[in-house]
Scaffold this motif. Structure first.
Motif, PDB file in Angstrom:
ATOM      1  N   ARG A 203       0.839  -1.208   0.000  1.00  0.00           N
ATOM      2  CA  ARG A 203       0.000   0.000   0.000  1.00  0.00           C
ATOM      3  C   ARG A 203       0.868   1.250   0.000  1.00  0.00           C
ATOM      4  O   ARG A 203       0.563   2.233  -0.693  1.00  0.00           O
ATOM      5  N   ALA A 204       1.966   1.225   0.756  1.00  0.00           N
ATOM      6  CA  ALA A 204       2.875   2.364   0.782  1.00  0.00           C
ATOM      7  C   ALA A 204       3.610   2.525  -0.544  1.00  0.00           C
ATOM      8  O   ALA A 204       3.813   3.639  -1.030  1.00  0.00           O
ATOM      9  N   TYR A 205       3.995   1.408  -1.145  1.00  0.00           N
ATOM     10  CA  TYR A 205       4.740   1.431  -2.402  1.00  0.00           C
ATOM     11  C   TYR A 205       3.915   2.054  -3.523  1.00  0.00           C
ATOM     12  O   TYR A 205       4.428   2.785  -4.359  1.00  0.00           O
ATOM     13  N   TYR A 206       2.612   1.761  -3.529  1.00  0.00           N
ATOM     14  CA  TYR A 206       1.728   2.278  -4.567  1.00  0.00           C
ATOM     15  C   TYR A 206       0.927   3.497  -4.108  1.00  0.00           C
ATOM     16  O   TYR A 206      -0.065   3.855  -4.738  1.00  0.00           O
ATOM     17  N   TYR A 207       1.360   4.106  -3.021  1.00  0.00           N
ATOM     18  CA  TYR A 207       0.564   5.166  -2.410  1.00  0.00           C
ATOM     19  C   TYR A 207       0.173   6.253  -3.413  1.00  0.00           C
ATOM     20  O   TYR A 207      -0.999   6.588  -3.575  1.00  0.00           O
ATOM     21  N   ASP A 208       1.145   6.812  -4.066  1.00  0.00           N
ATOM     22  CA  ASP A 208       0.878   7.942  -4.965  1.00  0.00           C
ATOM     23  C   ASP A 208       0.025   7.537  -6.159  1.00  0.00           C
ATOM     24  O   ASP A 208      -0.858   8.280  -6.591  1.00  0.00           O
ATOM     25  N   ALA A 209       0.283   6.336  -6.698  1.00  0.00           N
ATOM     26  CA  ALA A 209      -0.497   5.875  -7.840  1.00  0.00           C
ATOM     27  C   ALA A 209      -1.966   5.696  -7.457  1.00  0.00           C
ATOM     28  O   ALA A 209      -2.867   6.085  -8.204  1.00  0.00           O
ATOM     29  N   LEU A 210      -2.211   5.113  -6.283  1.00  0.00           N
ATOM     30  CA  LEU A 210      -3.590   4.896  -5.836  1.00  0.00           C
ATOM     31  C   LEU A 210      -4.288   6.213  -5.535  1.00  0.00           C
ATOM     32  O   LEU A 210      -5.477   6.394  -5.849  1.00  0.00           O
ATOM     33  N   GLU A 211      -3.569   7.133  -4.920  1.00  0.00           N
ATOM     34  CA  GLU A 211      -4.157   8.446  -4.644  1.00  0.00           C
ATOM     35  C   GLU A 211      -4.513   9.162  -5.944  1.00  0.00           C
ATOM     36  O   GLU A 211      -5.547   9.826  -6.044  1.00  0.00           O
ATOM     37  N   ASP A 212      -3.653   9.009  -6.939  1.00  0.00           N
ATOM     38  CA  ASP A 212      -3.904   9.639  -8.235  1.00  0.00           C
ATOM     39  C   ASP A 212      -5.156   9.054  -8.883  1.00  0.00           C
ATOM     40  O   ASP A 212      -5.987   9.785  -9.437  1.00  0.00           O
ATOM     41  N   ILE A 213      -5.310   7.721  -8.808  1.00  0.00           N
ATOM     42  CA  ILE A 213      -6.494   7.073  -9.381  1.00  0.00           C
ATOM     43  C   ILE A 213      -7.759   7.565  -8.692  1.00  0.00           C
ATOM     44  O   ILE A 213      -8.764   7.885  -9.339  1.00  0.00           O
ATOM     45  N   LYS A 214      -7.725   7.638  -7.379  1.00  0.00           N
ATOM     46  CA  LYS A 214      -8.913   8.023  -6.618  1.00  0.00           C
ATOM     47  C   LYS A 214      -9.305   9.479  -6.847  1.00  0.00           C
ATOM     48  O   LYS A 214     -10.499   9.814  -6.903  1.00  0.00           O
ATOM     49  N   LYS A 215      -8.321  10.339  -6.994  1.00  0.00           N
ATOM     50  CA  LYS A 215      -8.606  11.768  -7.101  1.00  0.00           C
ATOM     51  C   LYS A 215      -8.885  12.213  -8.536  1.00  0.00           C
ATOM     52  O   LYS A 215      -9.660  13.139  -8.763  1.00  0.00           O
ATOM     53  N   ASN A 216      -8.254  11.574  -9.506  1.00  0.00           N
ATOM     54  CA  ASN A 216      -8.312  12.081 -10.873  1.00  0.00           C
ATOM     55  C   ASN A 216      -9.099  11.223 -11.850  1.00  0.00           C
ATOM     56  O   ASN A 216      -9.259  11.607 -13.008  1.00  0.00           O
ATOM     57  N   SER A 217      -9.584  10.073 -11.417  1.00  0.00           N
ATOM     58  CA  SER A 217     -10.354   9.216 -12.319  1.00  0.00           C
ATOM     59  C   SER A 217     -11.846   9.511 -12.177  1.00  0.00           C
ATOM     60  O   SER A 217     -12.347   9.688 -11.061  1.00  0.00           O
ATOM     61  N   LEU A 218     -12.529   9.555 -13.309  1.00  0.00           N
ATOM     62  CA  LEU A 218     -13.973   9.735 -13.268  1.00  0.00           C
ATOM     63  C   LEU A 218     -14.642   8.550 -12.577  1.00  0.00           C
ATOM     64  O   LEU A 218     -15.642   8.709 -11.881  1.00  0.00           O
ATOM     65  N   ASP A 219     -14.083   7.363 -12.784  1.00  0.00           N
ATOM     66  CA  ASP A 219     -14.598   6.159 -12.151  1.00  0.00           C
ATOM     67  C   ASP A 219     -13.409   5.333 -11.675  1.00  0.00           C
ATOM     68  O   ASP A 219     -12.827   4.553 -12.436  1.00  0.00           O
ATOM     69  N   PRO A 220     -13.006   5.480 -10.391  1.00  0.00           N
ATOM     70  CA  PRO A 220     -11.846   4.749  -9.885  1.00  0.00           C
ATOM     71  C   PRO A 220     -11.962   3.236 -10.041  1.00  0.00           C
ATOM     72  O   PRO A 220     -10.958   2.557 -10.250  1.00  0.00           O
TER      73      PRO A 220
END
Length: 268
Positions: A203-220
């Motif tokens: 979860r820490a390793y992919y932290y930024d990628a997951l945050e980006d998906i959640k914040k910037n995707s129309l449908d995460p």
């Protein structure tokens, strides 16, 4: 003396279940193209995805945030390397099952070097010597053997998967020699502890990628499904997986950890 016998009996039962699951997943005789969506259970999957998001919000994200904030990047990297080294026997087994002799030799060399020179894998000395890390699991082996992935499913806690990869997950656990050693030497807590640390590390390793998906995707949900399918296809084809943002930077802002500037390809 009775414990190994009991475990062997359990493994036989699980083997039968796995065989049935493989047959069922074979309904799709070839892997799906990455741009095709095979998600007939989308309603159920979205519900499970929502549950996983709650678990992430309340447990995994805070744990990963603390992990990133209080452990220096070199220590995070060392833990990631050690967890990867522990999974090397499974990678080696699946290299062999897929008939990948050269990759199997590479994997065996990595394990020998990193376990000794790399201090139980904390340092990836093998990488510096030219032995590149790669990922293999029984789900990939089944794909190489021609077993179709079947429909996309979302597992509680474990996340995106397929019938084929779910079978692979179970088989990998019960064929892992390190887990077998722990379970047969009264160290039953080791596999659980290893799984918890691995989950937080991932979860820490992919932290930024997951945050980006959640914040910037129309449908995460759709974005996560697409990422999973592309990544699995790349792993099966022994090519580079989709690149994701690393999480090497230290941050004490629990709400917005500083994103990494560089991109890397994750390999276990």
């Amino acid at each position: 003396m009775t414990k190994p016998v009991t475990q062997k009996s359990l493994m036989k039962k699980l083997g039968g279940i796995a065989a049935v699951a493989v047959i069922l997943s074979g309904c799709a005789s070839q892997p799906e193209a990455v741009d095709e969506v095979n998600d007939p259970l989308e309603g159920v999957n979205r519900a499970v995805y929502g549950f996983n998001e709650l678990v992430d919000t309340w447990f995994m994200r805070p744990a990963a945030t603390l992990y990133r904030a209080f452990l220096p990047p070199p220590v995070q990297e060392g833990i990631h390397n050690m967890l990867s080294n522990l999974s090397t026997p499974i990678v080696l087994l699946n290299d062999i099952l897929q008939g990948e002799g050269e990759r199997a030799l590479n994997t065996a060399s990595r394990f020998a070097i990193n376990t000794t020179v790399g201090v139980l894998g904390f340092n990836d000395a093998a990488e510096d010597m030219g032995f590149k890390r790669h990922s293999e699991d029984f789900g990939q082996t089944l794909a190489v053997w021609g077993v179709g992935d079947g429909p996309y499913i979302v597992l509680p806690i474990f996340g995106p998967s397929s019938p084929r990869d779910t079978v692979g997950l179970v088989v990998d656990y019960f064929t892992d020699p390190i887990n077998a050693w722990a379970n047969n030497t009264n160290r039953d807590g080791f596999p659980t502890g290893r799984s918890v640390v691995s989950a937080v590390d991932t979860r820490a390793y992919y932290y930024d990628a997951l945050e980006d998906i959640k914040k910037n995707s129309l449908d995460p949900y759709v974005a996560m499904r697409s990422f999973y399918m592309q990544r699995r296809q790349a792993e099966i084809m022994n090519s580079d997986a989709p690149k994701v943002k690393a999480a090497p930077s230290l941050s004490f802002d629990f709400e917005a950890p500083a994103p990494g500037d560089e991109e890397i390809t994750e390999a276990r």
